[in-house]
Design a protein around this motif. Sequence first.
Motif, PDB file in Angstrom:
ATOM      1  N   ASN A  26       0.816  -1.224   0.000  1.00  0.00           N
ATOM      2  CA  ASN A  26       0.000   0.000   0.000  1.00  0.00           C
ATOM      3  C   ASN A  26       0.847   1.270   0.000  1.00  0.00           C
ATOM      4  O   ASN A  26       0.324   2.367  -0.178  1.00  0.00           O
ATOM      5  CB  ASN A  26      -0.962   0.015   1.189  1.00  0.00           C
ATOM      6  N   GLN A  27       2.149   1.116   0.191  1.00  0.00           N
ATOM      7  CA  GLN A  27       3.050   2.272   0.130  1.00  0.00           C
ATOM      8  C   GLN A  27       3.675   2.443  -1.250  1.00  0.00           C
ATOM      9  O   GLN A  27       4.422   3.404  -1.483  1.00  0.00           O
ATOM     10  CB  GLN A  27       4.165   2.111   1.166  1.00  0.00           C
ATOM     11  N   ALA A  28       3.382   1.530  -2.159  1.00  0.00           N
ATOM     12  CA  ALA A  28       4.022   1.548  -3.473  1.00  0.00           C
ATOM     13  C   ALA A  28       3.622   2.789  -4.259  1.00  0.00           C
ATOM     14  O   ALA A  28       2.447   3.155  -4.314  1.00  0.00           O
ATOM     15  CB  ALA A  28       3.645   0.288  -4.253  1.00  0.00           C
ATOM     16  N   GLN A  29       4.586   3.433  -4.869  1.00  0.00           N
ATOM     17  CA  GLN A  29       4.370   4.647  -5.655  1.00  0.00           C
ATOM     18  C   GLN A  29       4.855   4.425  -7.088  1.00  0.00           C
ATOM     19  O   GLN A  29       5.438   3.385  -7.413  1.00  0.00           O
ATOM     20  CB  GLN A  29       5.113   5.825  -5.017  1.00  0.00           C
ATOM     21  N   PHE A  30       4.640   5.435  -7.941  1.00  0.00           N
ATOM     22  CA  PHE A  30       5.040   5.290  -9.339  1.00  0.00           C
ATOM     23  C   PHE A  30       5.909   6.437  -9.845  1.00  0.00           C
ATOM     24  O   PHE A  30       6.501   6.340 -10.913  1.00  0.00           O
ATOM     25  CB  PHE A  30       3.817   5.143 -10.253  1.00  0.00           C
ATOM     26  N   TYR A  31       6.021   7.539  -9.096  1.00  0.00           N
ATOM     27  CA  TYR A  31       6.845   8.659  -9.546  1.00  0.00           C
ATOM     28  C   TYR A  31       8.334   8.354  -9.383  1.00  0.00           C
ATOM     29  O   TYR A  31       8.748   7.732  -8.401  1.00  0.00           O
ATOM     30  CB  TYR A  31       6.505   9.930  -8.777  1.00  0.00           C
ATOM     31  N   ALA A  32       9.128   8.809 -10.340  1.00  0.00           N
ATOM     32  CA  ALA A  32      10.578   8.622 -10.261  1.00  0.00           C
ATOM     33  C   ALA A  32      11.255   9.735  -9.478  1.00  0.00           C
ATOM     34  O   ALA A  32      12.365   9.564  -8.981  1.00  0.00           O
ATOM     35  CB  ALA A  32      11.180   8.558 -11.668  1.00  0.00           C
ATOM     36  N   GLY A  33      10.608  10.877  -9.374  1.00  0.00           N
ATOM     37  CA  GLY A  33      11.211  12.020  -8.688  1.00  0.00           C
ATOM     38  C   GLY A  33      10.163  12.816  -7.947  1.00  0.00           C
ATOM     39  O   GLY A  33       9.055  12.346  -7.698  1.00  0.00           O
ATOM     40  N   GLY A  34      10.523  14.031  -7.577  1.00  0.00           N
ATOM     41  CA  GLY A  34       9.622  14.880  -6.820  1.00  0.00           C
ATOM     42  C   GLY A  34      10.195  15.237  -5.468  1.00  0.00           C
ATOM     43  O   GLY A  34      11.134  14.588  -4.972  1.00  0.00           O
ATOM     44  N   ASP A  35       9.612  16.254  -4.869  1.00  0.00           N
ATOM     45  CA  ASP A  35      10.129  16.754  -3.594  1.00  0.00           C
ATOM     46  C   ASP A  35       9.779  15.874  -2.410  1.00  0.00           C
ATOM     47  O   ASP A  35      10.477  15.890  -1.392  1.00  0.00           O
ATOM     48  CB  ASP A  35       9.601  18.172  -3.340  1.00  0.00           C
TER      49      ASP A  35
END
Length: 372
Positions: free
Chosen positions: A136-145
């Motif tokens: 449930n913590q999985a994300q898809f963005y490679a970057g970001g603040d």
Amino acid sequence: MPIKTTLAACLLAVTTVLAAGANAATVRTAPVDPDATPKTRAIYSYLRATWGKAVIAGQADLSWDDSIDMAERVHADTGKYPALIGYDFMDYGRTGAGLSGQHQVEEAIAFAARGGLVAFHWHWRDPSLLRTDRVNQAQFYAGGDDPARRTGFTIPMANGDLDRNSPAFAQLDDGIDLVAAQLRRLQDAGVTVLWRPLHEAAGSDGQGWFWWGRARSDGESAAAAHIALWRHLYDRLVHVHGLHNLIWVWNGQDARWYPGDDVVDIAGYDIYDTTDNRSYRSQLATYRKTAAMTGEPKPVALTETSYIPDPDAMASDGAWWLWFMVWNDGSGPAGVSNADNFWTGEQYNSNAHKIKVYQHPNVITLDKLPRF
């Protein structure tokens, strides 16, 4: 009328006719999957015949809030329903009670039963977490603040191709198999999918926003990694899982990332134009750029957008997007103008413009679709 104006108009007309004739003569007559289902072939033929003559009205569903029906919001504002709804597999694989976004398949089947066209994209969450208690913590963005909103997952590569001996390769297949099960449900229900995976891969200037377009420091090419993953995804879904209800839509945003004419049916581009100022221009330059990305002529679609191009401008410029897909709403109830609300309110498209578009004779809405 001045001679100069008349000559320009004639040249535009001749160019448009020649382009339409070339498209009609050279675009594939069937999907790239030679075993595509009869319905998928029929829908592809309809799309091919429509391209250059009309534009299909599309709307992205609000996948993370099951309580909001974007098709109904469009109908409330225009008196018409979109012909195409775009759904997302983003939250499949997550666990726990009360999660939104896990009924996209049921919603797509229901919309197809009404005669509508169905598209799916996939914000593919970190494959390495799929089989863990951190799914449930999985994300898809490679970057970001915000570190909590990004993932370090990288396409495993070795010597210019996928590293099939890497644990990450097996994790990729886990993710593909997860979505294959949902695509199988759609195939079993007789639903053809305009399938747009690995979207916006190149991001801007080759700096991908998502892990499937991540800039690399290992000497491997980010574009080559994307191409290798696309072709593996095609092979696994079509040849391993036997899914033949897919029309493959690529919108990598950069010709260097194009995976090949044999695995792409339609080329698309996502446009969030901050300079439009409600001119609702046709986006001709981007249309031409997208059309030039493929080796053989492919229909060209506006796969995500904020502003809807004016159908009259599309016709006069010859920028015949096969469809437009307005992005979904993100904040507030219907009718509220907000930068996160791409349909509701008037942040991007005025109510008058929405009505003009949906009532336009060159725009295909749900009531104008044939029964496939």
